[in-house]
Write a protein that holds these residues in place. Structure first.
Motif, PDB file in Angstrom:
ATOM      1  N   THR A   1       0.826  -1.205   0.000  1.00  0.00           N
ATOM      2  CA  THR A   1       0.000   0.000   0.000  1.00  0.00           C
ATOM      3  C   THR A   1       0.862   1.258   0.000  1.00  0.00           C
ATOM      4  O   THR A   1       0.631   2.214  -0.767  1.00  0.00           O
ATOM      5  CB  THR A   1      -0.921   0.000   1.237  1.00  0.00           C
ATOM      6  N   ILE A   2       1.895   1.293   0.825  1.00  0.00           N
ATOM      7  CA  ILE A   2       2.773   2.471   0.926  1.00  0.00           C
ATOM      8  C   ILE A   2       3.530   2.706  -0.376  1.00  0.00           C
ATOM      9  O   ILE A   2       3.725   3.841  -0.820  1.00  0.00           O
ATOM     10  CB  ILE A   2       3.736   2.303   2.118  1.00  0.00           C
ATOM     11  N   SER A   3       3.960   1.584  -1.001  1.00  0.00           N
ATOM     12  CA  SER A   3       4.743   1.729  -2.234  1.00  0.00           C
ATOM     13  C   SER A   3       3.890   2.074  -3.443  1.00  0.00           C
ATOM     14  O   SER A   3       4.376   2.677  -4.407  1.00  0.00           O
ATOM     15  CB  SER A   3       5.530   0.444  -2.511  1.00  0.00           C
ATOM     16  N   LYS A   4       2.596   1.774  -3.406  1.00  0.00           N
ATOM     17  CA  LYS A   4       1.743   1.963  -4.573  1.00  0.00           C
ATOM     18  C   LYS A   4       0.814   3.175  -4.469  1.00  0.00           C
ATOM     19  O   LYS A   4       0.343   3.692  -5.483  1.00  0.00           O
ATOM     20  CB  LYS A   4       0.892   0.704  -4.799  1.00  0.00           C
ATOM     21  N   GLN A   5       0.494   3.621  -3.268  1.00  0.00           N
ATOM     22  CA  GLN A   5      -0.517   4.657  -3.085  1.00  0.00           C
ATOM     23  C   GLN A   5       0.103   5.951  -2.525  1.00  0.00           C
ATOM     24  O   GLN A   5       1.053   5.908  -1.740  1.00  0.00           O
ATOM     25  CB  GLN A   5      -1.611   4.166  -2.139  1.00  0.00           C
ATOM     26  N   THR A   6      -0.510   7.058  -2.934  1.00  0.00           N
ATOM     27  CA  THR A   6      -0.111   8.364  -2.382  1.00  0.00           C
ATOM     28  C   THR A   6      -1.002   8.675  -1.193  1.00  0.00           C
ATOM     29  O   THR A   6      -2.226   8.657  -1.324  1.00  0.00           O
ATOM     30  CB  THR A   6      -0.259   9.469  -3.439  1.00  0.00           C
ATOM     31  N   PRO A   7      -0.403   8.961  -0.022  1.00  0.00           N
ATOM     32  CA  PRO A   7      -1.237   9.200   1.156  1.00  0.00           C
ATOM     33  C   PRO A   7      -1.907  10.567   1.113  1.00  0.00           C
ATOM     34  O   PRO A   7      -1.412  11.514   0.499  1.00  0.00           O
ATOM     35  CB  PRO A   7      -0.246   9.090   2.313  1.00  0.00           C
ATOM     36  N   PHE A   8      -3.027  10.685   1.791  1.00  0.00           N
ATOM     37  CA  PHE A   8      -3.748  11.957   1.930  1.00  0.00           C
ATOM     38  C   PHE A   8      -3.364  12.530   3.301  1.00  0.00           C
ATOM     39  O   PHE A   8      -3.673  11.933   4.335  1.00  0.00           O
ATOM     40  CB  PHE A   8      -5.251  11.722   1.841  1.00  0.00           C
ATOM     41  N   PRO A   9      -2.690  13.702   3.323  1.00  0.00           N
ATOM     42  CA  PRO A   9      -2.192  14.223   4.616  1.00  0.00           C
ATOM     43  C   PRO A   9      -3.330  14.780   5.474  1.00  0.00           C
ATOM     44  O   PRO A   9      -4.228  15.463   4.982  1.00  0.00           O
ATOM     45  CB  PRO A   9      -1.214  15.319   4.196  1.00  0.00           C
ATOM     46  N   THR A  10      -3.292  14.492   6.755  1.00  0.00           N
ATOM     47  CA  THR A  10      -4.245  15.032   7.728  1.00  0.00           C
ATOM     48  C   THR A  10      -3.476  15.380   8.986  1.00  0.00           C
ATOM     49  O   THR A  10      -2.297  15.033   9.143  1.00  0.00           O
ATOM     50  CB  THR A  10      -5.346  14.015   8.060  1.00  0.00           C
TER      51      THR A  10
ATOM     52  N   GLY B   1      -2.143  12.443  10.773  1.00  0.00           N
ATOM     53  CA  GLY B   1      -1.202  11.618  10.040  1.00  0.00           C
ATOM     54  C   GLY B   1      -1.743  11.263   8.670  1.00  0.00           C
ATOM     55  O   GLY B   1      -2.878  11.596   8.315  1.00  0.00           O
ATOM     56  N   PRO B   2      -0.928  10.594   7.846  1.00  0.00           N
ATOM     57  CA  PRO B   2      -1.357  10.270   6.482  1.00  0.00           C
ATOM     58  C   PRO B   2      -2.480   9.228   6.484  1.00  0.00           C
ATOM     59  O   PRO B   2      -2.510   8.314   7.293  1.00  0.00           O
ATOM     60  CB  PRO B   2      -0.086   9.735   5.833  1.00  0.00           C
ATOM     61  N   ILE B   3      -3.396   9.384   5.528  1.00  0.00           N
ATOM     62  CA  ILE B   3      -4.492   8.430   5.328  1.00  0.00           C
ATOM     63  C   ILE B   3      -4.408   7.897   3.900  1.00  0.00           C
ATOM     64  O   ILE B   3      -4.273   8.671   2.951  1.00  0.00           O
ATOM     65  CB  ILE B   3      -5.859   9.102   5.571  1.00  0.00           C
ATOM     66  N   TYR B   4      -4.508   6.598   3.778  1.00  0.00           N
ATOM     67  CA  TYR B   4      -4.498   5.959   2.458  1.00  0.00           C
ATOM     68  C   TYR B   4      -5.942   5.659   2.071  1.00  0.00           C
ATOM     69  O   TYR B   4      -6.653   4.914   2.774  1.00  0.00           O
ATOM     70  CB  TYR B   4      -3.667   4.671   2.483  1.00  0.00           C
ATOM     71  N   LEU B   5      -6.369   6.226   0.960  1.00  0.00           N
ATOM     72  CA  LEU B   5      -7.756   6.040   0.531  1.00  0.00           C
ATOM     73  C   LEU B   5      -7.985   4.626  -0.025  1.00  0.00           C
ATOM     74  O   LEU B   5      -9.082   4.086   0.067  1.00  0.00           O
ATOM     75  CB  LEU B   5      -8.110   7.082  -0.535  1.00  0.00           C
ATOM     76  N   ASP B   6      -6.973   4.034  -0.609  1.00  0.00           N
ATOM     77  CA  ASP B   6      -7.051   2.654  -1.108  1.00  0.00           C
ATOM     78  C   ASP B   6      -5.977   1.816  -0.419  1.00  0.00           C
ATOM     79  O   ASP B   6      -4.804   2.193  -0.438  1.00  0.00           O
ATOM     80  CB  ASP B   6      -6.838   2.620  -2.629  1.00  0.00           C
ATOM     81  N   ILE B   7      -6.416   0.714   0.154  1.00  0.00           N
ATOM     82  CA  ILE B   7      -5.495  -0.175   0.882  1.00  0.00           C
ATOM     83  C   ILE B   7      -5.358  -1.486   0.119  1.00  0.00           C
ATOM     84  O   ILE B   7      -6.353  -2.174  -0.142  1.00  0.00           O
ATOM     85  CB  ILE B   7      -6.002  -0.436   2.306  1.00  0.00           C
ATOM     86  N   HIS B   8      -4.143  -1.785  -0.243  1.00  0.00           N
ATOM     87  CA  HIS B   8      -3.886  -3.050  -0.941  1.00  0.00           C
ATOM     88  C   HIS B   8      -3.866  -4.199   0.079  1.00  0.00           C
ATOM     89  O   HIS B   8      -3.392  -4.040   1.199  1.00  0.00           O
ATOM     90  CB  HIS B   8      -2.545  -2.979  -1.677  1.00  0.00           C
TER      91      HIS B   8
END
Length: 418
Positions: A140-149, A152-159
């Motif tokens: 997930t970290i390597s494929k997705q761009t996090p949404f900053p809050t 902390g960062p939020i990943y909208l799509d989780i692999h």
């Protein structure tokens, strides 16, 4: 395809058997050149159908009936259980019994039982998913761009990943092919009927490659299997293919040429109040010229079965005799009688005051009731010096049913101890 079931008894005259069956039995070594009667209990499977030989004096069901299939299956299961329980001794000496098809029976029945209980093999595949299954944070970290809050960062799509089980795999196809091979020939042993078990897999695609390729596919799958059931099934499939690789189909034989050992074992297993007396009886010891006294335990007294009513001095020495016992010509001989009288005496030495009964147990029904020793001069029986030996008959199928269920025959035990 309808299965033809023919039922016979051990000791059937060979001349009364169909020619195709005589030929199959000669080729497999069941019938020897000098034989007049059959000496065999078990099943012989040919292109013409299934022939089952029950123990001598058995009350037979009719051929090609539901009852016939049920009892035939029960009998073969009993043979399988007996070979498993006595495997260590039989492997060493074969006990003079001459077993047929022991290893094949375990593999074949194991395959059919597994299919009836669990169906076709399911291969476990891991597939990648998004927003479901087990999260894979590295991916997930390597494929997705996090949404900053602020938190902390939020990943909208989780692999993630999840397991998927597929029955339309190569192993399932191999299993389906083998089950269809075994269905008409052996499934009756498990089901107790002529009903088919492979109807639902008739349209299954065939596996790829030859037998060697199938074996390699199973060996590869074994490296990935994790459940006990999967490993057990894969090993059975591997054993079956190894056994049939490079061979041509032949008549199948499952059974025992000499049934006396199994008869003794079944009776010993189904009688109540078994008393382990062999380890208590005296053993011979040989005095050598140098004065040394050497025990010969293997040459010691060994009774077949001894019963003892709990907390009493009531004993019975039971000798299971797989004899016809329909008259003097098929009755126990002098060595059998001497052994019974001697063991009764030995028990009296071990337990002073013991009241010991003697009994022979024969298969089926017959006319003998007791064996007495008779004084030639007085014409009287010598029952005080030689306690009479009771003759008891029992239908083998009655005991086989109890043996398979792990139960005791109360009626037979009480009849012996009366």
């Amino acid at each position: 395809m309808k299965i033809e079931l023919s039922i016979y008894r051990d000791r059937t005259p060979i001349s009364t058997l169909p020619p195709y069956l005589q030929q199959a039995m000669r080729q497999s070594g069941i019938i020897q050149d000098e034989d007049v009667n059959v000496t065999f209990c078990g099943s012989i499977i040919t292109e013409q159908g299934i022939s089952v030989f029950f123990p001598r004096n058995t009350y037979l069901p009719e051929s090609n009936t539901k009852e016939g299939f049920r009892l035939a299956a029960q009998f073969i299961k009993a043979i399988r259980r007996y070979t498993q329980e006595r495997s260590s001794k039989i492997n060493a000496l074969d006990n003079g019994e001459h077993l047929f098809g022991k290893q094949n029976l375990n593999v074949i029945i194991g395959l059919i039982e597994d299919y009836c209980a669990n169906g076709l093999y399911s291969q476990r595949l891991m597939e990648r998913v998004v927003n479901s299954g087990r999260p894979n944070w590295n991916r997930t970290i390597s494929k997705q761009t996090p949404f900053p809050t602020k938190g902390g960062p939020i990943y909208l799509d989780i692999h993630g990943s999840r397991n998927r089980y597929v029955s339309d795999c190569e192993i399932a196809r191999i299993q389906a092919e083998i089950i269809q091979e075994l269905d008409a020939t052996y499934a009756w042993i498990v089901t107790g009927s002529e009903a088919t078990i492979s109807q639902d897999i008739k349209g299954m695609a065939l596996p790829k490659g030859n037998t060697f390729a199938k074996i390699k596919a199973i060996e590869l799958e074994l490296t990935r299997a994790f459940s006990d059931r999967d490993i057990h099934l894969l090993k059975l499939l591997h054993q079956y293919l190894k056994a049939t690789h490079g061979t041509t189909p032949t008549d199948s034989v499952i059974g025992i040429r000499h049934f006396h050992g199994m008869w003794e074992h079944i009776i010993d297993s189904t009688l109540k109040w078994n008393f382990p007396v062999n380890r208590l009886l005296p053993v011979p010891a040989y005095r050598f010229s140098n004065g040394e006294l050497v025990e010969a335990a293997k040459k010691g007294q060994r009774t077949d079965t001894v019963l003892r009513i709990p907390n009493s001095n009531q004993f019975a020495v039971v000798d299971a005799k797989y004899y016809g016992a329909q008259g003097l010509e098929s009755a126990p001989g002098w060595p059998d009688l001497v052994k019974q009288f001697f063991y009764a005496k030995a028990l009296s030495v071990y337990c002073p005051g013991a009241k010991v009964k003697n009994a022979f147990v024969f298969p089926g029904q017959g006319p003998l009731t007791y064996v007495h020793m008779k004084n030639r001069e007085t014409e009287q029986t010598e029952d005080i010096k030689y306690p009479p030996i009771k003759c008891v008959y029992i239908d083998p199928l009655e005991l086989i049913k109890l043996y398979l269920a792990g139960k005791k025959s109360v009626s037979l035990t009480e009849l012996i101890m009366e």
